[in-house]
Design a protein around this motif. Structure first.
Motif, PDB file in Angstrom:
ATOM      1  N   GLU A  78       0.839  -1.195   0.000  1.00 25.03           N
ATOM      2  CA  GLU A  78       0.000   0.000   0.000  1.00 25.03           C
ATOM      3  C   GLU A  78       0.871   1.241   0.000  1.00 25.03           C
ATOM      4  OE1 GLU A  78      -3.362   0.106   2.667  1.00 25.03           O
ATOM      5  OE2 GLU A  78      -3.019  -1.994   3.204  1.00 25.03           O
ATOM      6  N   HIS A  79       0.418   2.274  -0.711  1.00 21.78           N
ATOM      7  CA  HIS A  79       1.144   3.545  -0.691  1.00 21.78           C
ATOM      8  C   HIS A  79       0.834   4.350   0.565  1.00 21.78           C
ATOM      9  CE1 HIS A  79      -2.574   5.640  -1.677  1.00 21.78           C
ATOM     10  NE2 HIS A  79      -2.761   4.788  -2.664  1.00 21.78           N
ATOM     11  N   THR A 109       1.157  -2.556  -6.363  1.00 21.17           N
ATOM     12  CA  THR A 109       1.918  -1.501  -5.677  1.00 21.17           C
ATOM     13  C   THR A 109       2.895  -2.134  -4.715  1.00 21.17           C
ATOM     14  OG1 THR A 109       0.102   0.105  -5.794  1.00 21.17           O
ATOM     15  CG2 THR A 109       1.778   0.476  -4.108  1.00 21.17           C
ATOM     16  N   ARG A 111       5.775  -0.729  -1.783  1.00 18.45           N
ATOM     17  CA  ARG A 111       6.467   0.363  -1.086  1.00 18.45           C
ATOM     18  C   ARG A 111       7.558  -0.261  -0.224  1.00 18.45           C
ATOM     19  NH1 ARG A 111       5.289   2.671   3.915  1.00 18.45           N
ATOM     20  NH2 ARG A 111       3.150   1.858   3.822  1.00 18.45           N
ATOM     21  N   ARG A 140       3.607   0.153  -9.792  1.00 17.51           N
ATOM     22  CA  ARG A 140       3.778   1.280  -8.863  1.00 17.51           C
ATOM     23  C   ARG A 140       4.816   0.910  -7.814  1.00 17.51           C
ATOM     24  NH1 ARG A 140      -1.682   1.088 -10.046  1.00 17.51           N
ATOM     25  NH2 ARG A 140      -2.141  -0.200  -8.218  1.00 17.51           N
ATOM     26  N   ILE A 142       7.549   2.398  -4.900  1.00 21.36           N
ATOM     27  CA  ILE A 142       7.916   3.517  -4.032  1.00 21.36           C
ATOM     28  C   ILE A 142       9.055   3.083  -3.121  1.00 21.36           C
ATOM     29  CG2 ILE A 142       7.137   5.087  -2.212  1.00 21.36           C
ATOM     30  CD1 ILE A 142       4.248   4.565  -3.321  1.00 21.36           C
ATOM     31  N   ASP A 144      10.746   4.350   0.120  1.00 20.49           N
ATOM     32  CA  ASP A 144      10.483   5.228   1.261  1.00 20.49           C
ATOM     33  C   ASP A 144      11.746   5.194   2.119  1.00 20.49           C
ATOM     34  OD1 ASP A 144       9.453   6.475   3.499  1.00 20.49           O
ATOM     35  OD2 ASP A 144       7.773   5.083   3.775  1.00 20.49           O
ATOM     36  N   TRP A 170      10.486   8.680  -1.660  1.00 22.58           N
ATOM     37  CA  TRP A 170       9.923   9.484  -0.569  1.00 22.58           C
ATOM     38  C   TRP A 170      10.983   9.728   0.493  1.00 22.58           C
ATOM     39  CZ3 TRP A 170       4.604   6.871   1.000  1.00 22.58           C
ATOM     40  CH2 TRP A 170       3.697   7.017  -0.063  1.00 22.58           C
ATOM     41  N   ASP A 338      -2.271   6.668  -8.873  1.00 23.98           N
ATOM     42  CA  ASP A 338      -2.048   5.750  -7.746  1.00 23.98           C
ATOM     43  C   ASP A 338      -3.156   5.850  -6.704  1.00 23.98           C
ATOM     44  OD1 ASP A 338       0.172   4.613  -8.733  1.00 23.98           O
ATOM     45  OD2 ASP A 338       1.531   5.306  -7.176  1.00 23.98           O
ATOM     46  N   TYR A 339      -3.925   6.936  -6.745  1.00 22.26           N
ATOM     47  CA  TYR A 339      -4.926   7.159  -5.702  1.00 22.26           C
ATOM     48  C   TYR A 339      -6.348   6.958  -6.192  1.00 22.26           C
ATOM     49  CZ  TYR A 339      -0.852   9.253  -3.548  1.00 22.26           C
ATOM     50  OH  TYR A 339       0.404   9.469  -3.060  1.00 22.26           O
TER      51      TYR A 339
END
Length: 340
Positions: A78-79, A109, A111, A140, A142, A144, A170, A338-339
Motif C-alpha cells: 500500500e502507498h 503496488t 512500497r 507502482r 515507491i 520510502d 519518498w 495511484d490514488y
C-alpha cells in the motif's frame, strides 16, 4: 504512469526540507577508522570497480546470497503510510523475495521502506526488488527512504538500478536523506520530500594522502563519476561540486529552492523528457499539456506549508476533473493514478 504518480504532491509537500537560507548542522565526529562508514559520504574503491549484478543472474533463480544488514527494510503493498511499514525483509535470496512480494502482485503496488546506511546490501535490495517487480508486473514502486548516507560507489550503483526501474522516492517528514543518499534521491522518477536533505564532503577510506594535492588526486575519479551520474539522471552536477566545499563534520541542509534548482525534487527532468514523448504517442498530443496545467494548478491551489500528505492527496483528486482526468483512454497515466 510512474512519471506522474506524485508529481504534484512533490511540489506541495516540501514541508521540512529547509528554510530560505542554507542551514548547517553539526554531524557526528568523523574518525579515520571504519567507524566513519556509519553515515556520511565515504569512498573506498574506484567506481569503475563497482558493477551491477548481471541481468542474466537476476533473470534466473540462483541469486547470490545476500541479506539486509546495513539497516532495516520492510515491504508494504500500500502507498498509504497509515497502513504501517509492512513486512520486515532481511533475506534477499530468490524465494524469500518471491514470498514477501507475492501479496503485492494483485494490488500492483510495492512500497519499500528502508532505514539505514547506503551499502552493497542496500544496492542488492533495490536491484532484486526491481527485478522481481518486473517479473510480477508490479508497476507502482515507491522507495520510502531514511538514510544518513554511506558509500558513494554503492549509491551510484543503486541509483542506476532505481533509475532504470521506475521508482518514486519518498523522504518523509520524520526521515532524512544525507550525503551519499542524495545520489539515490537524484535517481527517482519522482521525488516526494518532506524531511531534511543534506550534503557534505566525502571521505576516502584508507587514504594515503599527506597533503591537499594528494587528497584531491585520490578523490578526483570518484568526483568525476558522481558528476557523470548526476548528469545522466537529470540532476545538476553542481551538487557534486558543492559537496566538496562542506566539511565532513558538518552538514549543509538544502533549501526548498536549492532542491528545485539542483533537480532533486519532483519530477526527474531526464525521465520527464522520455515520458512526454511516450505519453504523446500513446495518449494524444494534448495529454502532456493537460498534465502540465494540472501540475501548475495543484502547486497554486493545493500547496500549503504544514499541510498533511493526505490533505494534499484529497486536494489533487478533487482538482482532476477540471483538466479532463481521469482520462478515459489513459486512466493509469493520469497525475493521481495511484490514488484512484
Amino acid at each position: 504512469m510512474k512519471r506522474w504518480i506524485l508529481m504534484a504532491a512533490c511540489l506541495a509537500c516540501l514541508l521540512g526540507c529547509g528554510k530560505n537560507a542554507p542551514e548547517t548542522q553539526t554531524a557526528n565526529n568523523v574518525e579515520p577508522t571504519p567507524a566513519m562508514e556509519a553515515s556520511g559520504a565515504v569512498s573506498a574503491r574506484p567506481v569503475k570497480d563497482v558493477r551491477p549484478t548481471p541481468a542474466d543472474v537476476l533473470s534466473g533463480t540462483n541469486w547470490p546470497a545476500a541479506e539486509v544488514a546495513s539497516g532495516k527494510a520492510w515491504i508494504s503493498c500500500e502507498h498509504d503510510v497509515g497502513a504501517g511499514d509492512g513486512t520486515p525483509v532481511q533475506s534477499l535470496d530468490f524465494f524469500s523475495v518471491v514470498d514477501v512480494m507475492t501479496p503485492c502482485r494483485e494490488p500492483g503496488t510495492i512500497r519499500v521502506r528502508y532505514r539505514g546506511k547506503i551499502a552493497a546490501d542496500f544496492t542488492a535490495l533495490v536491484e532484486r526488488m526491481s527485478a522481481m517487480a518486473d517479473r510480477m508486473e508490479i508497476k507502482r514502486r515507491i522507495l520510502d527512504i531514511d538514510s544518513s548516507g554511506g558509500r558513494v560507489e554503492d549509491a551510484i550503483r543503486a541509483g542506476d538500478a532505481i533509475g532504470n526501474a521506475g521508482w518514486t522516492l519518498w523522504v518523509r517528514e520524520d526521515a532524512v536523506c544525507h550525503s551519499a543518499c542524495v545520489l539515490i534521491l537524484a535517481s527517482g522518477d519522482d521525488r516526494l520530500i518532506s524531511g531534511k536533505v543534506g550534503i557534505h564532503r566525502m571521505v576516502r577510506i584508507g587514504s594515503k594522502a599527506s597533503n591537499r594535492a594528494e587528497l584531491s588526486s585520490e578523490l578526483r575519479d570518484v568526483h568525476e563519476s558522481m558528476k557523470e551520474y548526476l548528469e545522466r539522471n537529470g540532476a545538476s552536477v553542481a551538487v557534486a561540486d558543492l559537496m566538496m566545499t562542506v566539511p565532513n563534520r558538518q552538514l549543509r541542509i538544502l533549501t526548498v529552492d536549492e532542491l528545485k534548482e539542483f533537480g532533486l525534487d519532483g519530477a526527474n527532468a531526464a525521465q520527464d523528457d522520455l515520458e512526454r514523448i511516450r505519453l504523446a504517442r500513446r495518449c494524444g498530443e494534448d495529454f502532456p499539456a493537460r498534465m502540465d496545467a494540472f501540475a501548475i494548478a495543484f502547486d497554486s491551489e493545493c500547496k500549503a506549508e504544514g499541510r498533511a500528505l493526505e490533505e494534499v492527496k484529497e486536494c489533487g483528486l478533487a482538482l482532476q476533473p477540471r483538466f479532463g482526468f481521469p482520462d478515459g483512454k489513459c486512466v493509469a497515466e493520469g497525475p493521481m493514478s495511484d490514488y484512484q
